[in-house]
Design an enzyme around this catalytic site. Structure first.
Site, PDB file in Angstrom:
ATOM      1  N   HIS A 112       0.762  -1.159   0.035  1.00 40.80           N
ATOM      2  CA  HIS A 112      -0.108   0.119  -0.022  1.00 40.80           C
ATOM      3  C   HIS A 112       0.847   1.137  -0.147  1.00 40.80           C
ATOM      4  O   HIS A 112       1.981   1.240  -0.208  1.00 40.80           O
ATOM      5  CB  HIS A 112      -1.162  -0.143   1.092  1.00 40.80           C
ATOM      6  CG  HIS A 112      -1.719  -1.217   1.300  1.00 40.80           C
ATOM      7  ND1 HIS A 112      -2.780  -1.759   0.457  1.00 40.80           N
ATOM      8  CD2 HIS A 112      -1.613  -2.495   2.142  1.00 40.80           C
ATOM      9  CE1 HIS A 112      -3.146  -2.926   0.593  1.00 40.80           C
ATOM     10  NE2 HIS A 112      -2.589  -3.322   1.603  1.00 40.80           N
ATOM     11  N   GLU A 286       1.541 -11.703   5.710  1.00 44.19           N
ATOM     12  CA  GLU A 286       0.908 -11.089   6.706  1.00 44.19           C
ATOM     13  C   GLU A 286       1.139 -11.201   7.922  1.00 44.19           C
ATOM     14  O   GLU A 286       1.223 -12.142   8.621  1.00 44.19           O
ATOM     15  CB  GLU A 286      -0.949 -11.466   6.233  1.00 44.19           C
ATOM     16  CG  GLU A 286      -1.295 -11.679   4.980  1.00 44.19           C
ATOM     17  CD  GLU A 286      -1.751  -9.992   4.568  1.00 44.19           C
ATOM     18  OE1 GLU A 286      -1.611  -8.941   5.404  1.00 44.19           O
ATOM     19  OE2 GLU A 286      -2.356  -9.861   3.592  1.00 44.19           O
TER      20      GLU A 286
END
Length: 322
Positions: A112, A286
């Protein structure tokens, strides 16, 4: 949260006696200058060293008068060659990386971008991921207190980069908070491909339901379609992922995710453009679930993030040194 999940180098005029000695004195100096480019000091008359030695002269043969030009290099002949610089400047010479990962290229992809939320139209534009199309990027997730995934991923990536560079690796980031949004998921993949990376890691944190805890590594599925073909990277990517799982768990003390992967800490996906479009070994991680308060307490802790970076570095290093 995975960034491409939807809602990311003469003549001398000296006398004959002096000529022999002077030439003999100059040759080693010239050779030294050509072979050694650091810490070389000449011993000529013009560089502060001792005067050039002269041969003994018989009293019956007086020494010819010395002209001022005799003290010049080459006996005063302006066309005569001179010795090379006594101490060449090597301050700008490139230094090859050293260390166990010297020669290895790693691309790190911090998931991101903190400013994606200010450019919704741009990041919502669809891009081709081989098998289908997906949004350019997403905003990512955040903790309940507002700590953004994009802030977390960039922090961990910087820590990881420093550890890998210390081992001699050449490290490239897909972005370093140096652009207003993105890059899009297809560009992120191209950066790793164009770098001919030995390994690529995309760093993320998940946004699952509270109670879902732990980390997991996402591996590329076998995908062949459109511009996607992961057949060459499935095997090495799995090895990279498995090494990261073991090292990440050991360094952080975190357990593999309790909500997917069956406790293995591994998840295989075919819907992520960052993996589908990669032609070099690549995985996502993650690091934890930002929406769970216990995991969030870890993710927001700088000491824990350094442990996370060490675990990732150990996994990547082990894979590259195999």
């Amino acid at each position: 949260m995975s960034y491409d999940e939807s809602p990311q180098p003469v003549r001398s005029r000296f006398g004959r006696n002096r000529l022999t000695v002077t030439v003999a004195a100059l040759v080693p100096t010239a050779l030294a200058g050509a072979l050694v480019w650091q810490g070389v000091s000449g011993a000529g008359e013009n560089d502060g060293g001792p005067p050039t030695a002269r041969a003994a002269v018989s009293p019956a043969v007086p020494t010819p008068p010395q002209s001022p030009a005799d003290d010049l290099p080459g006996g005063g002949d302006p066309t005569a060659p001179t010795s090379p610089p006594a101490t060449p400047d090597t301050s700008t010479a490139p230094t090859a990386p050293t260390g166990p990962l010297a020669g290895k290229v790693v691309v790190l992809d911090p998931g991101h971008n903190p400013r994606n939320r200010e450019h919704t139209a741009e990041i919502n534009k669809k891009v081709d991921i081989g098998t289908t199309t997906k949004e350019c990027d997403t905003t990512g997730t955040s903790t309940n207190a507002g700590y953004q995934e994009a802030e977390f991923t960039l922090d961990v990536t910087h820590r990881l980069r420093d550890l890998l560079v210390a081992e001699g690796a050449t490290v490239t980031l897909t972005y370093d908070n140096d652009r207003p949004f993105g890059p899009c998921i297809d560009e992120r993949a191209r950066i790793g491909n164009n770098a001919k990376a030995d390994a690529v890691l995309s760093v993320h944190a998940d946004g699952s339901a509270a109670g879902n805890r732990g980390f997991h590594v996402i591996l590329p599925a076998l995908v062949k379609g459109g511009g996607a073909d992961t057949s060459a990277i499935v095997g090495p990517s799995r090895e990279l992922g498995e090494r990261i799982v073991g090292n990440f768990a050991r360094e952080t003390g975190s357990a593999p995710a309790n909500y997917l992967g069956g406790g293995t800490g591994l998840d295989v996906r075919s819907d992520l453009g960052g993996l589908n479009l990669s032609t070099v070994p690549k995985v996502f991680i993650e690091c934890g679930n930002m929406r769970d308060s216990k995991d969030a307490a870890l993710l927001t802790n700088a000491e824990w993030r350094q442990k996370a970076a060490r675990g990732l570095a150990s996994g990547i290093s082990g894979f590259l040194k195999k």
